[in-house]
Write a protein that holds these residues in place. Structure first.
Motif, short mmCIF file in Angstrom:
data_model
loop_
_atom_site.label_atom_id
_atom_site.label_comp_id
_atom_site.label_asym_id
_atom_site.label_seq_id
_atom_site.Cartn_x
_atom_site.Cartn_y
_atom_site.Cartn_z
N ALA A 307 46.71 46.11 47.55
CA ALA A 307 48.03 46.42 48.12
C ALA A 307 47.97 47.60 49.07
N SER A 308 46.93 48.45 48.93
CA SER A 308 46.84 49.61 49.81
C SER A 308 46.36 49.26 51.21
N ARG A 309 45.90 48.01 51.44
CA ARG A 309 45.42 47.59 52.76
C ARG A 309 46.36 46.52 53.32
N PRO A 310 47.15 46.85 54.33
CA PRO A 310 48.06 45.86 54.93
C PRO A 310 47.29 44.64 55.44
N GLY A 311 47.82 43.46 55.15
CA GLY A 311 47.20 42.21 55.61
C GLY A 311 46.20 41.64 54.64
N ALA A 312 45.76 42.44 53.62
CA ALA A 312 44.81 41.93 52.64
C ALA A 312 45.57 41.36 51.45
N TYR A 313 45.02 40.25 50.89
CA TYR A 313 45.64 39.68 49.70
C TYR A 313 44.58 38.91 48.93
N TYR A 319 39.38 34.66 35.53
CA TYR A 319 38.90 35.51 34.44
C TYR A 319 38.74 34.66 33.19
N GLN A 320 37.59 34.78 32.58
CA GLN A 320 37.33 34.11 31.31
C GLN A 320 36.94 35.17 30.29
N ARG A 321 37.36 34.97 29.02
CA ARG A 321 37.10 35.95 27.96
C ARG A 321 35.60 36.22 27.85
N GLY A 322 35.26 37.48 27.84
CA GLY A 322 33.85 37.87 27.74
C GLY A 322 33.16 37.89 29.09
N ASP A 323 33.88 37.60 30.16
CA ASP A 323 33.26 37.57 31.48
C ASP A 323 33.90 38.62 32.36
N ARG A 324 33.38 38.76 33.59
CA ARG A 324 33.92 39.70 34.56
C ARG A 324 35.09 39.07 35.30
N LEU A 325 35.91 39.92 35.88
CA LEU A 325 37.02 39.45 36.71
C LEU A 325 36.48 39.05 38.08
N ARG A 326 36.77 37.81 38.48
CA ARG A 326 36.30 37.29 39.77
C ARG A 326 37.50 36.95 40.62
N ALA A 327 37.36 37.12 41.95
CA ALA A 327 38.49 36.85 42.85
C ALA A 327 37.96 36.50 44.23
N SER A 328 38.85 35.88 45.01
CA SER A 328 38.57 35.58 46.42
C SER A 328 39.53 36.42 47.24
N LEU A 329 38.97 37.31 48.07
CA LEU A 329 39.76 38.31 48.79
C LEU A 329 39.83 37.96 50.27
N PHE A 330 41.07 37.91 50.79
CA PHE A 330 41.26 37.74 52.24
C PHE A 330 41.50 39.13 52.82
N HIS A 331 40.75 39.44 53.89
CA HIS A 331 40.92 40.71 54.59
C HIS A 331 40.65 40.48 56.06
N THR A 332 41.28 41.28 56.91
CA THR A 332 41.19 41.05 58.36
C THR A 332 39.91 41.61 58.96
N THR A 333 39.40 42.74 58.43
CA THR A 333 38.19 43.37 58.97
C THR A 333 37.28 43.79 57.84
N PRO A 334 35.99 44.01 58.15
CA PRO A 334 35.09 44.53 57.12
C PRO A 334 35.53 45.90 56.60
N ASP A 335 36.24 46.67 57.44
CA ASP A 335 36.69 47.99 56.98
C ASP A 335 37.65 47.87 55.80
N GLY A 361 42.36 34.15 61.07
CA GLY A 361 42.91 35.49 61.14
C GLY A 361 42.12 36.54 60.38
N GLY A 362 41.00 36.16 59.79
CA GLY A 362 40.24 37.18 59.05
C GLY A 362 39.04 36.60 58.33
N LEU A 363 38.68 37.22 57.18
CA LEU A 363 37.52 36.83 56.41
C LEU A 363 37.94 36.56 54.97
N LEU A 364 37.21 35.67 54.31
CA LEU A 364 37.44 35.36 52.90
C LEU A 364 36.15 35.67 52.15
#
Length: 373
Positions: A307-313, A319-335, A361-364
């Motif tokens: 939420a601190s980066r505008p345009g990122a979501y 998430y599975q019990r006993g595992d790590r949290l995994r996600a697919s992140l959309f962001h406009t720039t590598p920064d 419009g960006g990277l996934l």
């Protein structure tokens, strides 16, 4: 009880002087003893105690800070302090004044060979010493209320000068004593006052007959046969007793640890069976209890960082019990990705970057969230 005072000169060939003192400290008789003659000590009928007054030039008197402790500890501390002050501290004979409840105690140090020599000289004159006192300690100590211009008492003994202050006591040649006392207020004691000095030997401030020179009567008596038998039996049984005591101590410690472990499990897992001792089952229950908390902590940190980066979501979250949290992140720039990584690191999480692909419009980018190191 009358007392004999044997005053030895520094020169072993010179005559010694033996005084006979009454119960009130008065000198009843005085006799010169010649070392070369066969031992024929004065009888001094009724004399039951002998004090040996020895030359003081070879006896160093110090006042040391020795806080209240056992006799052995005080003696060890005195030896350590004197070793730092003397050029030849090895094999010193050290004697301490009685503990008067003060932190500062008087200590006398000398070469033990001199003690052997003085005792041998007394024996050659037919006397056995019950106490040994350095001659400089026979002078009275200046006390509060004395003449304000006098802080050192001095006695002219002919070939040597005896000096005594509140924290000073020595015997030296007159010329050396004059240099040591230069500028100090002094009071010369009358030369005919030796009788009063001798009387002070009746209650010496310090007795050099300590440690290896202590009279046999003051040493620990040897144990009798019955006591030796008990000690031998205790010595033979001590290894078994030590093993049994060690086993008992370990058993009690193990029970204590087991009790604390059960209490900890009950606090962490109220639903766990109190009698359960299966570590694998308890671990599974503990992981199951912690899983919701781990997901909430990880997802909350990730949501706040994104939420601190505008345009990122977040495009997806897994998430599975006993595992790590995994996600697919959309962001406009590598920064954006680096900024989110830094925000997560500040919260104690590590962002592990996976595969990425272009998106309109960006990277996934696929990411995994792990606890920070």
């Amino acid at each position: 009880m009358s007392t004999r005072i044997l005053w030895l000169p520094a020169d072993p060939l010179a005559d010694a002087t033996c005084f006979h003192l009454g119960d009130d400290g008065r000198v009843l008789a005085r006799t010169a003893l010649v070392p070369a003659t066969p031992p024929d000590p004065p009888s001094f009928d009724g004399a039951q105690h002998t004090v040996l007054v020895v030359p003081g030039a070879e006896v160093r008197i110090d006042w040391l800070e020795l806080p209240a402790r056992s006799g052995a500890q005080a003696l060890a501390a005195a030896r350590a302090l004197l070793a730092a002050r003397l050029a030849r501290p090895d094999d010193l004979h050290v004697a301490l004044a009685p503990d008067g409840g003060q932190a500062t105690r008087m200590a006398a140090a000398l070469d033990p060979r001199l003690m052997h020599e003085w005792l041998a000289r007394a024996a050659a004159l037919g006397m056995h010493a019950d106490a040994v006192v350095p001659e400089q300690l026979l002078l009275p100590v200046p006390i509060a209320g004395d003449d304000a211009d006098t802080d050192i008492r001095v006695f002219d003994a002919g070939d040597r000068c005896l000096a005594r202050g509140t924290a000073l006591a020595f015997s030296a040649e007159p010329s050396l004593a004059a240099r040591v006392l230069a500028g100090r207020a002094q009071q010369a004691l009358p030369s005919d006052g030796i009788d009063s000095l001798v009387a002070r030997a009746l209650q010496p401030e310090i007795d050099l007959l300590q440690g290896r020179f202590a009279p046999a009567a003051t040493r620990a008596r040897p144990a009798n046969r019955r006591r030796m038998a008990w000690l031998l039996a205790a010595l033979l049984a001590s290894p078994l007793l030590l093993v049994a005591a060690q086993a008992l101590r370990l058993e009690l410690a193990a029970r204590g640890l087991q009790q604390r472990a059960a209490e900890t499990v009950q606090q962490a897992l109220p639903s766990a069976a109190a009698a359960s001792t299966d570590s694998a089952a308890l671990r599974a229950q503990l992981d199951a209890a912690r899983a919701p908390q781990a997901f909430v902590a990880a997802s909350g940190a990730l949501f706040a960082a994104v939420a601190s980066r505008p345009g990122a979501y977040l495009a997806s979250l897994d998430y599975q019990r006993g595992d790590r949290l995994r996600a697919s992140l959309f962001h406009t720039t590598p920064d954006d990705l680096e900024a989110i990584r830094g925000a997560l690191a500040a919260d104690g999480w590590q962002l592990v970057e996976g595969t990425g692909s272009d998106a309109p419009g960006g990277l996934l980018t696929g990411i995994t969230l792990e606890p920070g190191a």
